[in-house]
Design an enzyme around this catalytic site. Structure first.
Site, short mmCIF file in Angstrom:
data_model
loop_
_atom_site.label_atom_id
_atom_site.label_comp_id
_atom_site.label_asym_id
_atom_site.label_seq_id
_atom_site.Cartn_x
_atom_site.Cartn_y
_atom_site.Cartn_z
N HIS A 248 -19.48 -4.68 -11.27
CA HIS A 248 -20.76 -4.05 -10.88
C HIS A 248 -21.55 -4.91 -9.90
CE1 HIS A 248 -22.99 -6.28 -14.15
NE2 HIS A 248 -23.95 -6.20 -13.26
N ASP A 293 -15.51 -3.65 -16.41
CA ASP A 293 -16.45 -4.30 -15.49
C ASP A 293 -15.95 -5.72 -15.18
OD1 ASP A 293 -18.63 -4.85 -13.94
OD2 ASP A 293 -20.07 -4.96 -15.60
N SER A 389 -25.41 -11.55 -14.50
CA SER A 389 -24.23 -10.69 -14.43
C SER A 389 -23.09 -11.37 -13.69
CB SER A 389 -24.56 -9.41 -13.67
OG SER A 389 -25.24 -8.55 -14.52
N GLY A 390 -21.88 -11.15 -14.19
CA GLY A 390 -20.70 -11.72 -13.54
C GLY A 390 -20.43 -13.14 -14.00
C1 4AZ Z 1 -28.38 -6.81 -15.52
O1 4AZ Z 1 -29.22 -6.00 -15.20
C2 4AZ Z 1 -28.28 -7.21 -16.94
N1 4AZ Z 1 -29.14 -8.57 -21.63
C3 4AZ Z 1 -27.42 -8.23 -17.31
C4 4AZ Z 1 -27.32 -8.58 -18.64
C5 4AZ Z 1 -28.06 -7.95 -19.58
C6 4AZ Z 1 -28.93 -6.94 -19.24
C7 4AZ Z 1 -29.04 -6.58 -17.90
C8 4AZ Z 1 -27.92 -8.38 -21.01
O2 4AZ Z 1 -27.65 -7.33 -14.69
#
Ligand code: 4AZ
Length: 438
Positions: A248, A293, A389-390
């Site tokens: 993502h 993902d 993320s990632g």
């Molecule tokens: C995001 O928006 C995201 N709490 C990443 C991790 C989490 C929530 C949102 C986990 O990239």
């Protein structure tokens, strides 16, 4: 990242009574004051000479010996198995008992079992031994000292395992060989002075608070940046050229030439910077359900491993972490929902949560599929967040770190009953191998 509650403590302002100068500096007070200052200076000089003058060097050895009162178990063949881990810990504890508090300048640092193999009389143990000794030392002479300490211990100490003395061999090895033996050097953290960085430093740090991590503590962490837009996602180094991340992250832009990767604990002054040559998204990534993902990014030029840039180990596809296993998540993500990216790398200790619990109606109500893993706390408070993320969720197995999850999604950040959801790396072991050969 790492959303943790802010603690407000009410400061107590002590009532200070100001005394008049003439009264304060009477001769006795002056003498005590001088003595205290002299003592502080003395201690400071002592500390400095300890670190500067005592020029200890690391010496590494490979030890092999038979243990006659352990029966071979076929799971000893797998380094991440519970059987191998427990036995290795017992052997390593015994090695500490043998070598610790040995007199003289020889200092035992640690042992690390790398193989337990079957033997007609029980098992044969292969272990790395690390020592420090003044740099004037010579590896062969130190070897004799080590052997003498061991033989002495076999006679005088009550040890849990029976070592066959005549089977004992000790070979001096260099730093490079030592690191190659330790799991082909993935997942190992070192301090700048080439000492192993033990896992407990991170745990202590978390208990104390939410300090940023130090250089070399998470050497596989990378920042994925979009040219002109800065940090977007985390990623983890799994070889000299490949990074593992989330699919993502490339929703906005899949063009490799628009991405750069940096390593180091800050975004603004990275230690290494690379361009991206290739991006591979999982063929079955579904943005509606967050399934599969996972993505790979390949650097255009390789990075050389060092104490501050290092790859993380990939787990076997069979690895199973029981619920409530301690794991760490790291990243440059925001510390409040919808907050900005952090310049300093942060870390948080979280715990794995079973898929059954995570799929409960009051949690994620069936949204967790077999390729996902939940981690965090049911009461919330500690979590990954936007911008993490990632990035990696890592598990420490005897000071070797494995990537078990990729930060993927969650409902907001750190809310009760809404833990972080991660891509379960073990599920994609075959996919990673098919794309990278790793
Ligand atoms: C995001 O928006 C995201 N709490 C990443 C991790 C989490 C929530 C949102 C986990 O990239």
């Amino acid at each position: 990242m790492m959303y943790e509650p802010l603690e407000f403590s009410e400061a107590d302002y002590p009532q200070v009574e100001y005394q008049r100068r003439e009264q304060f500096w009477d001769p006795i007070r002056l003498a005590i004051f001088t003595l205290v200052i002299a003592a502080i200076i003395g201690i400071a000089i002592g500390i400095v000479t300890h670190f500067v003058v005592e020029d200890d060097k690391s010496f590494y050895y490979l030890a092999s010996f038979q243990v006659t009162n352990i029966k071979y178990n076929e799971n000893y063949g797998m380094r991440t198995s519970k059987e191998f881990t427990q036995r290795s810990l017992q052997i390593e504890r015994m090695m500490s008992r043998i070598f610790q508090r040995s007199s003289g300048p020889l200092r035992f640092i640690k042992s690390h079992v790398i193989k337990i193999s079957p033997d007609a009389n029980g098992v044969t143990i292969l272990t790395v031994l690390m020592f420090r000794y003044p740099s004037t030392g010579n590896a062969e002479r130190i070897k004799t000292k080590i052997e003498n300490i061991l033989y002495q211990s076999l006679k005088t100490k009550q040890l849990p395992f029976t070592i066959n003395k005549s089977s004992f061999t000790l070979t001096s090895i260099d730093n490079k060989k030592m690191r190659n033996l330790l799991n082909n050097r993935c997942g190992i953290r070192m301090t700048p002075s080439n000492m192993p960085l033990p896992a407990f430093t991170s745990t202590e740090r978390i208990i104390q608070g939410r300090e940023t991590s130090v250089e070399g503590e998470w050497p596989w962490q990378a920042s994925l940046q979009l040219k002109g837009a800065g940090h977007q996602c985390g990623a983890s180094l799994i070889s000299n050229t490949w990074l593992l991340t989330a699919a993502h992250c490339f929703r906005r832009n899949k063009d490799p030439s628009q991405w750069i990767v940096t390593f180091g604990t800050t975004i603004t002054s990275p230690i290494v910077r690379r361009s991206v040559g290739r991006i591979i998204l999982h063929e079955n990534y579904r943005r509606e359900t967050n399934e599969n993902d996972i993505a790979l990014a390949q650097l255009t030029t390789r990075v050389e491993f060092s104490n501050v840039v290092q790859r993380v180990c990939l787990p076997d596809s069979s690895i199973k972490l029981p619920p409530k296993t301690s794991v760490f998540v790291t990243g440059f993500g925001s510390i409040v929902d919808d907050g900005p990216t952090q310049n300093n790398l942060r870390q948080a200790r979280v715990e794995t949560i079973s898929t059954d619990v995570c799929n409960r109606k009051d949690v994620y109500d069936g949204l967790i599929t077999s390729g996902m893993l939940c981690a965090g706390f049911m009461e919330g408070k500690v979590d990954a967040c936007k911008g993490d993320s990632g990035g990696p969720l890592v598990y420490d197995n005897r000071d070797i770190w494995y990537i078990v999850g990729i930060v993927s999604w969650g409902q907001s950040c750190a809310l009760p009953k809404k833990p972080g959801v991660y891509t379960k790396v073990s599920q994609y072991r075959g996919w990673i191998a098919s794309k990278t050969g790793i």
